[in-house]
Design a protein around this motif. Structure first.
Motif, PDB file in Angstrom:
ATOM      1  N   PHE A   1       1.096   7.800   0.110  1.00  9.75           N
ATOM      2  CA  PHE A   1      -0.185   7.696   0.774  1.00  9.75           C
ATOM      3  C   PHE A   1      -1.026   8.649   1.650  1.00  9.75           C
ATOM      4  O   PHE A   1      -1.958   9.064   1.040  1.00  9.75           O
ATOM      5  CB  PHE A   1      -0.091   6.246   1.836  1.00  9.75           C
ATOM      6  CG  PHE A   1      -1.418   5.726   2.296  1.00  9.75           C
ATOM      7  CD1 PHE A   1      -2.381   5.228   1.323  1.00  9.75           C
ATOM      8  CD2 PHE A   1      -2.000   6.048   3.635  1.00  9.75           C
ATOM      9  CE1 PHE A   1      -3.501   4.599   1.897  1.00  9.75           C
ATOM     10  CE2 PHE A   1      -3.084   5.471   3.907  1.00  9.75           C
ATOM     11  CZ  PHE A   1      -3.698   4.739   3.121  1.00  9.75           C
TER      12      PHE A   1
ATOM     13  N   ILE B   1      -2.208  -3.170   0.609  1.00 10.59           N
ATOM     14  CA  ILE B   1      -1.225  -2.123  -0.039  1.00 10.59           C
ATOM     15  C   ILE B   1      -0.025  -2.844  -0.401  1.00 10.59           C
ATOM     16  O   ILE B   1       0.740  -3.430   0.418  1.00 10.59           O
ATOM     17  CB  ILE B   1      -1.078  -0.924   1.016  1.00 10.59           C
ATOM     18  CG1 ILE B   1      -2.225  -0.258   1.283  1.00 10.59           C
ATOM     19  CG2 ILE B   1       0.115   0.188   0.366  1.00 10.59           C
ATOM     20  CD1 ILE B   1      -1.865   0.785   2.373  1.00 10.59           C
ATOM     21  N   LYS B   2       0.043  -2.874  -1.898  1.00 10.78           N
ATOM     22  CA  LYS B   2       1.276  -3.464  -2.478  1.00 10.78           C
ATOM     23  C   LYS B   2       2.217  -2.366  -3.035  1.00 10.78           C
ATOM     24  O   LYS B   2       1.685  -1.420  -3.428  1.00 10.78           O
ATOM     25  CB  LYS B   2       1.030  -4.495  -3.460  1.00 10.78           C
ATOM     26  CG  LYS B   2       0.357  -5.872  -3.004  1.00 10.78           C
ATOM     27  CD  LYS B   2       0.222  -6.727  -4.119  1.00 10.78           C
ATOM     28  CE  LYS B   2      -0.164  -8.170  -3.595  1.00 10.78           C
ATOM     29  NZ  LYS B   2      -1.416  -8.182  -2.734  1.00 10.78           N
ATOM     30  N   VAL B   3       3.606  -2.244  -2.754  1.00 11.53           N
ATOM     31  CA  VAL B   3       4.498  -1.238  -3.126  1.00 11.53           C
ATOM     32  C   VAL B   3       5.253  -1.714  -4.236  1.00 11.53           C
ATOM     33  O   VAL B   3       5.855  -2.858  -4.433  1.00 11.53           O
ATOM     34  CB  VAL B   3       5.478  -0.989  -2.374  1.00 11.53           C
ATOM     35  CG1 VAL B   3       6.198   0.175  -2.463  1.00 11.53           C
ATOM     36  CG2 VAL B   3       4.673  -0.806  -0.856  1.00 11.53           C
TER      37      VAL B   3
ATOM     38  N   THR C   1       6.710   5.517   0.752  1.00 10.49           N
ATOM     39  CA  THR C   1       5.362   4.906   0.811  1.00 10.49           C
ATOM     40  C   THR C   1       4.332   5.708   1.815  1.00 10.49           C
ATOM     41  O   THR C   1       3.395   5.856   1.195  1.00 10.49           O
ATOM     42  CB  THR C   1       5.624   3.440   1.136  1.00 10.49           C
ATOM     43  OG1 THR C   1       6.236   2.549   0.442  1.00 10.49           O
ATOM     44  CG2 THR C   1       4.103   2.648   1.398  1.00 10.49           C
TER      45      THR C   1
ATOM     46  N   VAL D   1      -3.421  -0.566  -4.383  1.00 14.78           N
ATOM     47  CA  VAL D   1      -4.311  -0.859  -3.144  1.00 14.78           C
ATOM     48  C   VAL D   1      -5.920  -1.454  -3.622  1.00 14.78           C
ATOM     49  O   VAL D   1      -6.240  -1.025  -4.618  1.00 14.78           O
ATOM     50  CB  VAL D   1      -4.433   0.409  -2.423  1.00 14.78           C
ATOM     51  CG1 VAL D   1      -2.993   1.130  -1.947  1.00 14.78           C
ATOM     52  CG2 VAL D   1      -5.153   1.681  -3.132  1.00 14.78           C
TER      53      VAL D   1
ATOM     54  N   LEU E   1       2.158   2.678  -5.063  1.00 15.52           N
ATOM     55  CA  LEU E   1       1.136   1.892  -4.321  1.00 15.52           C
ATOM     56  C   LEU E   1       0.019   1.210  -5.314  1.00 15.52           C
ATOM     57  O   LEU E   1      -0.675   2.105  -5.941  1.00 15.52           O
ATOM     58  CB  LEU E   1       0.755   2.462  -3.177  1.00 15.52           C
ATOM     59  CG  LEU E   1       1.814   3.560  -2.446  1.00 15.52           C
ATOM     60  CD1 LEU E   1       0.993   3.736  -1.290  1.00 15.52           C
ATOM     61  CD2 LEU E   1       2.986   2.700  -2.179  1.00 15.52           C
TER      62      LEU E   1
END
Length: 341
Positions: free
Chosen positions: A255, A271-273, A251, A206, A204
């Protein structure tokens, strides 16, 4: 003879670093980088870019240490220059924590990073589930900026960059004198290497600008790596998984694991995965090979299989690959072995 033509296949951190080293050690060469993906679409763009070595079981420790030391020294100089901001290279301090004291309290790289020491009891109070830890300062290469900076350096020296999917190294023999295979996981097909396997990593990225220190669980699965603009939270190590699709359950699990180490991350935003396939082997493949068909010989240098440790040994392995390219050039018909490579 005319300027030797060298093709480097792959435009991740290993391919670009190798191309740069070739231009430095063999300035008379004409170098071209060929890849089906350039930044920001490479596996290197998913990686956190931290300089914490991964251990290769079948590579001698003194060799791994040399690769890491050469890489750290090279990147430290950039971090200490006016180029640092554009190159995305910065120092970052933090902790590696363990639930039990590791067998090896001093890893082989402890005297290469800066200020390596055991954590104090007071520091360990931040991590109530961990009993032992190591504090040190290392370097981080933020991507895409670092890859774009490498591309800019290469273009300034006259290196050509072409988007092209290479299905067979032999296809390049009529255009180039030497080919360097830095295709990462693509070498599974390109070199027919059954010893190369993917280790899937989901991370992730972030927004949490208050997080300034890295935190890495000693098992290597959970980590928090602050970059210039975003913090990378990880991760997974899924051997033999080829899936590039993010998994929502994973994810949440990543986190939650990271928040147990750094509770303030509950406030992280945007939040980018990301998913990447680490090109893994028991040892990096760094060697010469001569392809031969119908009496025609085509020299190849392989430099792939860095797994999770590519950023940590990029410069060291690139220098060795460039040296091997020099050996290949010296054996070309019409080449003077006394020529300065």
């Amino acid at each position: 003879m005319a300027a030797p033509k060298v093709a480097v296949v792959g435009a991740g951190v290993i391919g670009l670093s190798t191309a740069l080293c070739i231009t430095e050690t063999c300035p008379s060469c004409s170098v071209t980088v060929l890849a089906d993906q350039f930044s920001p679409s490479t596996t290197s763009d998913v990686a956190a870019g931290m300089l914490i070595p991964h251990t290769y079981p079948d590579t001698p420790i003194h060799v791994q240490k040399q690769w890491f030391k050469e890489t750290f020294t090279y990147l430290f100089a950039i971090s200490n220059s006016p180029e640092a901001s554009e190159a995305g290279i910065h120092l970052v301090s933090g902790w590696q924590v363990f639930k039990n004291t590791p067998r090896e309290e001093l890893p082989f790289w402890s005297d290469v990073v800066l200020g390596f020491r055991p954590m104090s009891e007071a520091e360990l109070q931040k991590f109530p589930q961990h009993r032992f830890g190591q504090a040190f300062t290392t370097l981080k290469c933020d991507c895409p900026p670092y890859l774009l900076w490498l591309e800019k350096r290469l273009k300034a020296t006259g290196v050509q960059m072409h988007t092209r999917k290479v299905a067979d190294l032999w296809d390049l023999h009529s255009e180039y004198n030497v080919v360097v295979n830095c295709a990462g996981i693509g070498a599974h097909q390109l070199a027919g290497d059954e010893k190369l396997f993917p280790v899937r990593g989901q991370v992730l990225k972030v927004h949490a600008p208050w997080v300034k220190n890295f935190i890495r669980d000693g098992d290597g699965l959970t980590y928090i790596y602050p970059g210039i603009h975003r913090v990378t939270l990880g991760g997974t190590r899924e051997k033999e998984s080829w899936s590039l699709s993010p998994d929502p359950g994973t994810t949440k699990e990543i986190f939650d694991r990271c928040c147990s180490l750094e509770p303030s991350l509950r406030g992280a935003q945007d939040i980018k995965v990301k998913v990447g396939l680490r090109p893994s082997r028991w040892c990096v493949r760094l060697q010469r090979e001569v392809l031969s068909r119908g009496g025609v010989k085509f020299p190849v240098v392989h430099n792939y299989g860095h797994g999770a440790g590519g950023f940590s040994v990029q410069r060291g392995t690139a220098k060795e690959a460039a040296r091997l390219v020099g050996e290949c050039i010296a054996t070309l018909p019409g080449s003077s072995s006394r020529a300065k490579l």
